[in-house]
Structure formats: C-alpha cells, structure tokens
Design a protein around this motif. Structure first.
Motif, mmCIF file in Angstrom:
data_model
loop_
_atom_site.group_PDB
_atom_site.id
_atom_site.type_symbol
_atom_site.label_atom_id
_atom_site.label_comp_id
_atom_site.label_asym_id
_atom_site.label_seq_id
_atom_site.Cartn_x
_atom_site.Cartn_y
_atom_site.Cartn_z
ATOM 1 N N MET A 1 0.746 -1.222 0.026
ATOM 2 C CA MET A 1 0.017 -0.015 -0.127
ATOM 3 C C MET A 1 0.867 1.294 0.019
ATOM 4 S SD MET A 1 -2.885 1.264 2.726
ATOM 5 C CE MET A 1 -4.320 0.861 1.880
ATOM 6 N N VAL A 2 0.396 2.107 -0.526
ATOM 7 C CA VAL A 2 1.131 3.613 -0.754
ATOM 8 C C VAL A 2 1.235 4.115 0.581
ATOM 9 C CG1 VAL A 2 1.194 5.758 -1.669
ATOM 10 C CG2 VAL A 2 0.538 3.922 -3.169
ATOM 11 N N ASN A 3 2.216 4.422 1.023
ATOM 12 C CA ASN A 3 2.684 5.048 2.317
ATOM 13 C C ASN A 3 2.609 6.539 2.297
ATOM 14 O OD1 ASN A 3 3.094 5.817 4.732
ATOM 15 N ND2 ASN A 3 5.101 4.777 4.730
ATOM 16 N N SER A 4 1.443 7.105 2.388
ATOM 17 C CA SER A 4 1.308 8.622 2.405
ATOM 18 C C SER A 4 1.091 9.239 3.603
ATOM 19 C CB SER A 4 -0.127 8.742 1.536
ATOM 20 O OG SER A 4 -1.366 8.319 2.344
ATOM 21 N N PHE A 5 1.034 8.447 4.705
ATOM 22 C CA PHE A 5 1.034 9.009 6.009
ATOM 23 C C PHE A 5 2.291 9.661 6.709
ATOM 24 C CE2 PHE A 5 -2.793 6.496 5.644
ATOM 25 C CZ PHE A 5 -3.811 7.258 6.582
ATOM 26 N N THR A 6 3.271 9.042 6.426
ATOM 27 C CA THR A 6 4.612 8.989 7.112
ATOM 28 C C THR A 6 5.366 10.272 6.521
ATOM 29 O OG1 THR A 6 5.804 7.540 5.906
ATOM 30 C CG2 THR A 6 4.733 6.679 7.867
ATOM 31 N N MET A 7 6.102 10.960 7.380
ATOM 32 C CA MET A 7 6.854 12.161 6.868
ATOM 33 C C MET A 7 7.773 12.444 7.848
ATOM 34 S SD MET A 7 3.730 15.084 7.428
ATOM 35 C CE MET A 7 2.629 13.999 6.298
ATOM 36 N N SER A 8 8.358 13.562 7.812
ATOM 37 C CA SER A 8 9.269 13.876 8.774
ATOM 38 C C SER A 8 8.770 14.771 9.804
ATOM 39 C CB SER A 8 10.465 14.893 8.090
ATOM 40 O OG SER A 8 10.042 16.024 7.974
ATOM 41 N N LEU A 9 9.260 14.949 11.022
ATOM 42 C CA LEU A 9 8.908 15.480 12.095
ATOM 43 C C LEU A 9 8.436 16.925 11.666
ATOM 44 C CD1 LEU A 9 7.920 15.672 15.177
ATOM 45 C CD2 LEU A 9 10.571 16.179 15.560
ATOM 46 N N ASP A 10 9.490 17.754 10.963
ATOM 47 C CA ASP A 10 9.175 19.071 10.605
ATOM 48 C C ASP A 10 8.029 19.275 9.659
ATOM 49 O OD1 ASP A 10 11.048 20.109 12.569
ATOM 50 O OD2 ASP A 10 12.847 19.773 10.910
ATOM 51 N N THR A 11 8.034 18.282 8.693
ATOM 52 C CA THR A 11 6.957 18.188 7.748
ATOM 53 C C THR A 11 5.422 18.322 8.539
ATOM 54 O OG1 THR A 11 8.249 17.288 6.217
ATOM 55 C CG2 THR A 11 6.178 17.355 5.566
ATOM 56 N N LEU A 12 5.588 17.450 9.465
ATOM 57 C CA LEU A 12 4.268 17.102 10.231
ATOM 58 C C LEU A 12 3.892 18.370 10.856
ATOM 59 C CD1 LEU A 12 3.343 14.451 12.526
ATOM 60 C CD2 LEU A 12 3.431 16.365 13.410
ATOM 61 N N ALA A 13 5.021 19.105 11.524
ATOM 62 C CA ALA A 13 4.666 20.329 12.189
ATOM 63 C C ALA A 13 4.255 21.360 11.413
ATOM 64 C CB ALA A 13 6.048 20.758 13.087
ATOM 65 N N ASN A 14 4.572 21.411 10.006
ATOM 66 C CA ASN A 14 4.139 22.431 9.199
ATOM 67 C C ASN A 14 2.965 22.230 8.582
ATOM 68 O OD1 ASN A 14 6.471 23.923 8.806
ATOM 69 N ND2 ASN A 14 7.353 22.509 7.442
ATOM 70 N N ARG A 15 2.185 21.260 8.980
ATOM 71 C CA ARG A 15 0.780 20.795 9.002
ATOM 72 C C ARG A 15 -0.224 21.560 9.707
ATOM 73 N NH1 ARG A 15 -0.872 16.078 5.984
ATOM 74 N NH2 ARG A 15 0.602 15.375 4.484
ATOM 75 N N VAL A 16 0.539 22.234 10.845
ATOM 76 C CA VAL A 16 -0.262 22.973 11.771
ATOM 77 C C VAL A 16 -0.342 24.464 11.400
ATOM 78 C CG1 VAL A 16 -0.719 23.583 14.174
ATOM 79 C CG2 VAL A 16 0.550 21.391 13.643
ATOM 80 N N PRO A 17 -1.666 24.832 10.999
ATOM 81 C CA PRO A 17 -1.805 26.305 10.629
ATOM 82 C C PRO A 17 -1.557 27.297 11.861
ATOM 83 C CG PRO A 17 -3.623 25.039 9.991
ATOM 84 C CD PRO A 17 -2.738 24.108 10.854
ATOM 85 N N HIS A 18 -1.029 28.630 11.567
ATOM 86 C CA HIS A 18 -1.048 29.372 12.632
ATOM 87 C C HIS A 18 -2.564 29.577 13.145
ATOM 88 C CE1 HIS A 18 3.145 30.518 12.050
ATOM 89 N NE2 HIS A 18 2.916 30.553 10.754
#
Lengths: 242, 274
Positions: free
Chosen positions: B1-18
C-alpha cells in the motif's frame, strides 16, 4: 518506632474518614490523600478499591480520562478529595486564583474536575495542609465548586470533612457550616479560631486528633510509602522509611 | 500500500496552521513533546490550545515561547514541581486569554463532536463561577422530568489532535492501547497529527488484541517517527519521565531570563532531543 511526623498524622486522620468506603479515587497533586487511601485500603476489613490518577498500578480504567467522571456520575466512586487555594465557611473551593478574574493577583492551576465531582461523589474530603486566614477565608474569590446547592440541583455528593495541618472539621450541609471536631497535637481551639478566616461551630467534645499507633506507623512507613512512591516519588522520599 | 501518512517531524509540524485549535493530552497520557519543540522552532503563532483536560510542560513551553493566543483547560500545572510559571505569568498579564473549564466538560464537549451533536448536557457545574466566566455554557432543563437543570456544553471541534504514540503500522493505524482519551480527541478533531516511537511492519487491524487498542487511519492526517518523542515526559507503560530534565525545565521557567536561555538552547540544537 519514632513518633508520628505531622504528615503521618494527616495520612492517618484522612484514612479514618475513609472507613466503610468501597471505592476511593485520588485526583491530581494529592500525595497525602493518596497515601491515606492506601492506608485505609490495608486497614479495611473488606476489599477496598483505590484509584489514583496518574498511576499505572492503581488505575484500572480503560476508557480514557472521562471514565473517572462517568463512574462518579453513576455512583461508582464513594470518596474523593479536593483542595483549594481558598476554602470558605460554606465549603466553597477556589482552585482558580486570588483577586479579580481573569487577571488575577495569584493564578492557580485551575478547577480540574472539582466543578463536577463535588456534586456527584458522596464523601468528598477537603484537604489543605496550610491552615491560615489566607486559605480559610470568609468568602472565596472564585467558586470553582460550590459547597452546597439549591434543592432543585441534582447533587448526591458534597463535602464531608475538612482536614488541615492543624485541625479536623466536619461539614453540616443543613447549617452550611463547619464544626471543629479535633485539634492536632500542640494546637488549641483558640489558636484554631485565630487561624481560621470563617466562623464555625464547636463540637461538644473537642479533643486532640488521634495520633497513629505504632502498627499504623509501620504501615505508613512500609507498604503505604511504597505504593504512593509510584506517582509521588519526591513525596515518598521525604516520608520516614521503615 | 502507498504510504502517504509518514513524513518527517518538521513536515508534520508544518501541517499545523497558525491560529489552529490544537487539542493535546494530559501529562499522564501520550504527549508529543517532539512535535511541540518542532512547532516552537517553526515559530507557530496564535494557537488555541485545548488541554484534554489539563497540561503541564507542553502548554507551559508553548505559552512561554509565544505560540499561544488562547488556552482552554481544566488546569495547567507542573504537578509535583509546582505551578506552571509561563502559563501563570501569561494569564495574569493578559498576554494569553484563558477559557477556564473543568475536566469532564472538556471530555463531554469532545464527545459531542464525536457524535456530530451541537452540545452535550452535563451534571455539576451549576453554582460554580465557571458558569459565569463561560458565557458559551448555558443552562437547560431536562426535557423529561421537570425542574432538573443541566449545563449545555457546546461541542469542541479541534482543527488538530496532536499526540505521541508507541507505534503505528504502515497503513496509518496508530496503537494507543488504553489511552482512549486520544481516541476521543482524534474522533472529535478534524484531523490528527501523530508522532510515534516507531513505524512497524505489521497490520494493526489484522491482530485482534492490537486492533482493540488501535486508532484507525481514517482519523489520521500524518505520522512522523520521533524516538523518545514524549521526552522529558514519560510514555506510560513504555518509559519513565526524565525527572532531572523536568526539574531543569521548572527551574529555568521560573524566571524570564532562565526561560529565555532554555528556549535559546532548544532553538539552537534543533534535534538534540529527537
């Protein structure tokens, strides 16, 4: 056996208030009530359940943070503890802060579950080690949870007693007043009156708070100390070891 | 299965909008301190921080670093280490707004969102000044027996639930065990960002005992690996809190200059703790 330290007297006093309880829960920042619950458990003739927030060994909830509150609302918790930056003569408790809300002179952590559990747990024991006019006030600055409620409010629970570092009071719901039951060793009724910011009644036979005997002290310094160390390691380290 | 969930910690943090409403668990649960540090390093602003139902070092650090506009909580405290100094200071000065709550109200308001309901009624609270300072809470009458007042709590729908977990699988299912407040948070939030100790080559849904403690991928937006990601807090059942490091924080945070030094060190050593 060295004589009871002040903390040990409090543990033993609170444990006596838990006699006959089937399930006692201990909330946040409550090492002395937690130790008292474990002491009551080892002294209880029947099985007694102790649930300690933050514990792995003594917290069998599996449905998340809400389960304690859901249990309380169903009547599955018999006793709980509340403290407070201020407690007043009608048993209102303030865990939010001193001064005018919201830019308080002293900000405290917050109300935790008090505004709910005080209504629903039959035997709530108020505990605050500091006994001074600063803490025991005529009227709290902020009511996190009220001591009494109007008759139309659903309220199977409420305050049973107030334990401080200097005395033990019972609470009379009908009179909305505390009654002084006993003073801790070295204290007098006059000194308690001077240190209490609210008026209270006097029991007919005010005596000295019963100090724990050697057998009880051995329990506090042994199994109780070990049990409370899991959640309150610093507190346990300061208890006298066996 | 394509793994679309995992990313780096900083990329994850960038998903949080101001300005996002971010729900975080209590110290006794699974707190993502790794993501907290990543958010501070990226300079997140104006968060509406929802503590479920209380918080400690995580909230204090975010508040001290200037990331929070509004904190909603039943309590913020460092526990045995005393008051949370940055929280206390920011609320007293008015730099951060506070919505004072009580633990079961936060749980119930999240449960309302789980059910897609506009509110849930609650016992208790009546006669507390919380009702006075929370104009969004309102009294209603039980529609069945008369004269039985209840408090209606509007649903809480966080933009993001942010937490740590012991492990996830490659399909995006996250194992949370008995920490089911994380389940409630994830169900209630629009999406969940999760750091994990490890991503394992297993299928959580194919294993009955593990599936019972698993949060399905349908609630998950992103997963990042962060070894020791709860540090200096513990991961209950997996590792203990680092008491010395927590004490170091408490001492530093007790003064403006001490906190500034702590924060500067955190910014200067981006991945020291991860």
């Amino acid at each position: 056996m060295s004589p009871a330290a002040p903390t040990e007297l409090l543990i033993a006093t609170i444990a006596r208030l838990l006699q006959g309880v089937g399930h006692v829960a201990v909330g946040a920042s409550s090492p002395i009530p937690g130790a008292a619950a474990f002491l009551a458990q080892v002294l209880a003739p029947e099985a007694m359940r102790v649930t300690v927030l933050g514990s792995q060994r003594n917290n069998d909830f599996t449905d998340g943070g809400r389960e304690l509150f859901d249990c309380a609302a169903q009547g599955r918790i018999d006793a709980f503890f509340l403290g407070g930056g201020q407690i007043d003569g009608e048993a209102n408790v303030n865990l939010v802060g001193l001064g005018a809300y919201p830019n308080l002179d002293l900000r405290l952590p917050g109300s935790f579950g008090s505004a709910y559990l005080y209504f629903l747990v039959p035997r709530v024991i108020l505990f605050r080690e500091e006994h001074s006019p600063r803490v025991l006030v005529p009227k709290v600055d902020f009511i996190s949870a009220p001591g009494v409620s109007a008759p139309e409010i659903y309220r199977p629970g409420g305050p049973q007693a107030l334990v401080t570092g200097r005395a033990l009071f019972n609470f009379d719901k009908a009179k909305r007043r505390f009654t002084l039951i006993s003073v801790h060793p070295g204290e007098t009724v006059e000194r308690i009156k001077a240190a209490t910011g609210f008026a209270f009644d006097l029991a007919d036979d005010i005596g000295e708070t019963l100090a724990p005997d050697d057998a009880t002290l051995a329990l506090i310094r042994g199994p109780v100390r070990d049990a409370i160390a899991e959640v309150y390691p610093r507190f346990a380290a300061n208890l006298i070891p066996n | 299965m394509v793994n679309s969930f995992t990313m780096s910690l900083d990329t994850l943090a960038n998903r949080v909008p101001h300005g996002a409403m971010v729900a975080v668990p209590a110290d006794y649960s699974f707190v993502s301190m790794a993501a907290t540090r990543a958010l501070i390093r990226r300079g997140i602003k104006d968060l509406h921080l929802l503590a479920v139902p209380q918080s400690g070092i995580q909230a204090d650090l975010l508040i001290g670093a200037g990331c929070v506009a509004l904190v909603e909580c039943a309590a913020i405290t460092l526990g045995e280490l005393g008051p949370a100094p940055r929280f206390t200071d920011a609320v007293k000065s008015g730099r951060v707004r506070i919505k004072d709550s009580t633990c079961p109200a936060i749980h119930a308001a999240l449960q309302a969102s789980e059910k897609g309901l506009p509110f849930l009624p609650s016992r208790g609270i009546i006669g507390s000044d919380l009702l006075r300072v929370r104009p969004d809470w309102t009294l209603i009458d039980n529609p069945f027996p008369p004269h039985d007042p209840l408090v209606a709590l509007p649903a809480l729908r966080p933009d993001i639930a942010l937490f740590h977990a012991p492990f996830a699988d490659r399909r995006g299912n996250v194992w949370i065990g008995r920490r089911r407040e994380l389940m409630t948070m994830a169900h209630a939030a629009k999406t969940s960002l999760v750091t994990v100790e490890a991503i394992r080559d297993i299928d959580l849904m194919a294993d009955e005992p593990l599936a019972a403690g698993a949060l399905p991928a349908l609630y998950i937006g992103a997963i990042a690996e962060a070894k020791n990601g709860a540090w200096p807090l513990g991961l209950p059942g997996f590792y203990e809190a680092d008491e010395a490091a927590l004490r170091t924080y408490a001492e530093a945070a007790s003064s403006d200059t001490g906190f500034a030094r702590y924060l500067a060190a955190l910014m200067a050593e981006p991945h020291a703790a991860e």
